[in-house]
Design a protein around this motif. Structure first.
Motif, short mmCIF file in Angstrom:
data_model
loop_
_atom_site.label_atom_id
_atom_site.label_comp_id
_atom_site.label_asym_id
_atom_site.label_seq_id
_atom_site.Cartn_x
_atom_site.Cartn_y
_atom_site.Cartn_z
N PHE A 1 33.21 29.86 58.35
CA PHE A 1 32.41 28.86 59.07
C PHE A 1 30.96 29.34 59.24
O PHE A 1 30.02 28.56 59.11
CB PHE A 1 33.02 28.61 60.46
CG PHE A 1 34.08 27.54 60.48
CD1 PHE A 1 33.74 26.20 60.39
CD2 PHE A 1 35.43 27.87 60.61
CE1 PHE A 1 34.71 25.20 60.42
CE2 PHE A 1 36.41 26.88 60.64
CZ PHE A 1 36.05 25.54 60.55
N TYR B 1 27.54 27.70 57.16
CA TYR B 1 26.49 27.00 57.91
C TYR B 1 25.15 27.73 57.75
O TYR B 1 24.10 27.10 57.66
CB TYR B 1 26.89 26.87 59.39
CG TYR B 1 25.91 26.05 60.21
CD1 TYR B 1 25.24 24.95 59.66
CD2 TYR B 1 25.65 26.38 61.54
CE1 TYR B 1 24.34 24.21 60.42
CE2 TYR B 1 24.75 25.63 62.30
CZ TYR B 1 24.10 24.56 61.73
OH TYR B 1 23.20 23.82 62.47
N TYR C 1 32.66 21.74 63.03
CA TYR C 1 31.19 21.78 63.12
C TYR C 1 30.66 20.58 63.91
O TYR C 1 31.21 19.47 63.81
CB TYR C 1 30.59 21.68 61.72
CG TYR C 1 30.70 22.91 60.85
CD1 TYR C 1 30.13 24.13 61.23
CD2 TYR C 1 31.30 22.83 59.59
CE1 TYR C 1 30.20 25.24 60.38
CE2 TYR C 1 31.37 23.93 58.75
CZ TYR C 1 30.81 25.13 59.15
OH TYR C 1 30.87 26.22 58.32
N ILE D 1 33.39 28.32 66.87
CA ILE D 1 32.47 27.51 66.05
C ILE D 1 31.21 27.14 66.84
O ILE D 1 30.11 27.14 66.29
CB ILE D 1 33.18 26.28 65.48
CG1 ILE D 1 34.37 26.76 64.65
CG2 ILE D 1 32.22 25.45 64.61
CD1 ILE D 1 35.09 25.74 63.88
N GLU E 1 27.51 28.24 65.52
CA GLU E 1 26.39 27.31 65.33
C GLU E 1 25.16 27.75 66.11
O GLU E 1 24.03 27.68 65.62
CB GLU E 1 26.81 25.89 65.75
CG GLU E 1 27.80 25.28 64.79
CD GLU E 1 28.06 23.79 65.03
OE1 GLU E 1 28.29 23.06 64.07
OE2 GLU E 1 28.02 23.37 66.21
#
Ligand code: FAD
Ligand code: NAP
Length: 542
Positions: A16, A20, A64, A435, A439
């Motif tokens: 993940f 990103y 996400y 997550i 981010e």
């Protein structure tokens, strides 16, 4: 070694975080490449294909949030998604953003050396490829380096040995006599699933877990649509919450409730799924008395589900609830009632040898066709320490972190310029909806790189004092909670055996604010420079 490829940034890992990061770097106009040891994208969800693997945060939240179109186009089928569905989702993201063309698969970064002269990293891989990059971004995962158990003579075993963290799903275990080691989150899921088809399953447990029923179910008609209608508000709450969830802890202290009311609230939380229990009261992770009341409740649930009192004794944890990772279970305790399943406590019955076809303890011999292992990870630091990482003045990460990790904001390490660790030690990482934390880190790093491009700074490095102060804060906040009361993988160990708490428990929202303030104050606690020069010539931005 082949000639090094010159890039702005190298991203190590294609879970993940790595994916990103690549998306952001491309969007912001940096030249970037990904490197991944596995043969596909997905990280955790690529490797952990063991039976029963699934997330314990609702799928609608464990996804996400950066792309509203992605949020709307993807449909989850269950409340808690299984490994295969999460992997399909990540594959979908990789395809949507055409990411695979920028990733070297089956390639492991083996070393990275900081070049003082050029102000760049020279990175080498096990495929003979090399990269000369300005920025090195480690998206290597906090739970990606498996910890192997100390099973004497394991090599002598002739049958398959399967690790949950590197599961080989081509091996058929149906009808097999299985000896399984480890009853953390992975082991509990695997045991429940394997109990359905093993002819016999012997579970070797060292430390019992608290496990809460997932209460998984298919998403009901209209439920997903309702969430999609206000997805962004839901994400906003999660981003500013303590643990990165859309439903924060309920107000009130457990010990101040009348027993009947406390019981009722715990019962509601128990039935709400795994993340519910610790959210039942605001003080469960802070107050020993309140925690013990919830722990007694959870222990009673084990006793009510498992038939054999001797098994109940072995399965009952004595440490505070939540001080080790609370597990999510679907049929684990029920599995232990099955006639084909038995439980061995390795603290009471020591494993002395593995032979070609048995596990031998100091009290008995357990025949086995296959051995399965879920003994955890070298958490938070393992994947980073596995790289020969050499910073300024020949500093080596494994040596620098031998007394516990240090990283400013859990993001950057003094002596290792232009290097960022996504969800590194000292950040909320594994103590959050990961997550959400990924981010936040990726967006902060991307912003930092664009700010540097604008200002003309080419080197950024954590200031040693700011880093020390941050790690002191991480430790101080951890000791305001009950986390240090248990021996868990949240703790790193120093050379002389002292324990160091690694993740930041101050809360996802508070941490985000701190990172934003650091940036707004001109990267307070970092040292920025305009040219690749020696550390002594840099001007601290404090
Ligand atoms: P990872 O997914 O671990 O990806 C890191 C990648 O880096 C790996 O693919 C690895 O091969 C690669 N890599 C590492 N070192 C190198 C190197 N030197 N060279 C090349 N490649 C390298 N979190 C939650 O919030 N909720 C959950 O329900 C949840 N469930 C989990 C279930 C399991 C079984 C496990 C193990 C973890 C779970 N987690 C959960 C934590 C999970 O790890 C994170 O949520 C998230 O997937 C981490 O993504 P990542 O990209 O940071 O790291
Ligand atoms: P873990 O939580 O570290 O559990 C490993 C277990 O194996 C521990 O109980 C450990 O006991 C035990 N063990 C170690 N050596 C042993 C031996 N020789 N014999 C018997 N037992 C032994 O690892 P994990 O289960 O892989 O989970 C790691 C983390 O991944 C979780 O905490 C969670 O964050 C994440 N995860 C989440 C989910 C989910 O439901 N979403 C699923 C899987 C993983 P000691 O503690 O005494 O060493």
């Amino acid at each position: 070694m082949a000639e090094a490829r010159t890039l702005d940034a190298l991203v190590v890992g294609a879970g993940f975080a790595g994916l990103y990061m690549l998306i952001k770097l491309r969007e912001d106009g940096f030249s970037a490449q990904g490197v991944e040891a596995g043969s596909g994208v997905g990280g955790t969800w690529f490797w952990n294909r063991y039976p029963g693997a699934r997330c314990d945060i609702p799928s609608l939240e464990y996804s996400y949030s950066f792309d509203p179109e992605l949020e709307q186009e993807w449909d989850w089928t269950e409340r808690y998604a299984a490994q295969g569905e999460i992997l399909s989702y990540i594959e979908h993201v990789a395809a949507k953003y055409d990411l695979k063309r920028s990733i070297d698969f089956e390639t492991r970064v083996t070393s990275a050396v900081w070049n003082e002269e050029t102000g760049r990293w020279l990175v080498e891989t096990d495929r003979g490829k090399a990269f000369d990059v300005q920025f090195l971004i480690l998206a290597t995962g906090a739970l990606s380096e498996p910890k192997l158990p100390d099973l004497p003579n394991l090599d002598a075993f002739k049958g398959p040995v399967l690790f949950t963290a590197k599961w080989d799903d081509s091996v058929d275990l149906k009808g097999k006599n299985i000896c399984h080691f480890g009853t953390g989150s992975s082991g509990i899921q695997a045991v429940a699933a394997m109990s359905d088809y093993a002819s016999h399953l012997t579970v070797f447990q060292r430390t019992p877990s608290y496990a809460v029923p997932a209460n998984n179910r298919p998403l009901e008609a209209g439920e997903q649509e309702a969430a999609k209608a206000h997805y962004q508000e839901m994400r906003k709450v999660a981003r500013h919450s303590p643990l990165g969830f859309a439903s924060p802890p309920r107000p009130g202290k457990a010990k101040e409730f009348a027993p009947k009311d406390r019981e009722q609230r715990l019962e509601e939380a128990w039935n709400a799924g795994t993340t519910g229990l610790l959210n039942a009261f605001e003080d469960l992770l802070f107050d020993a008395e309140s925690n013990e009341q919830a722990a007694v409740f959870a222990r009673r649930k084990i006793a009510e589900t498992v038939d054999d009192p001797e098994m109940v004794r072995k399965l009952t944890p004595v440490y505070p609830l939540g001080s080790r990772r609370l597990c999510s279970e679907i049929g684990f305790y029920e599995a232990l009632n099955k006639p084909n399943v038995e439980l061995v406590d390795v603290r009471e019955e020591k494993v002395v040898e593995i032979t070609a076809n048995e596990v031998v303890t100091d009290q008995d011999r357990y025949p086995a066709d296959a051995i399965t292992i879920a003994t955890g990870f070298d958490a938070c630091t393992g994947a980073i320490k596995a790289i020969e990482l050499v910073g300024r003045d020949g500093q080596r990460i494994a040596e620098e972190w031998a007394d516990g990790p240090r990283a400013y904001l859990g993001l950057a390490i003094s002596g290792f310029p232009n290097l960022f660790a996504i969800t590194g030690p000292g950040s909320p990482s594994v103590l959050s909806n990961v997550i959400i934390s990924i981010e936040q880190h990726v967006e902060w790093v991307a912003r930092c790189l664009t700010d540097m491009r604008e200002s003309g700074d080419t080197v950024i490095e954590a200031d040693a004092q700011a880093e020390q102060d941050w790690m002191h804060h991480v430790d101080e906040v951890a000791h305001m909670t009950l986390f240090p009361a248990a021996d868990s993988w949240y703790m790193g160990k120093t050379r002389d055996g002292k324990q160091v708490f690694m993740p930041y428990v101050g809360g996802v929202g508070a941490y985000r604010e701190k990172c934003d303030q650091v940036r707004e104050a001109g990267y307070e606690g970092f040292v920025l420079s305009h040219a690749p020069v020696g550390a002594e010539e840099l001007t601290p931005h404090t």
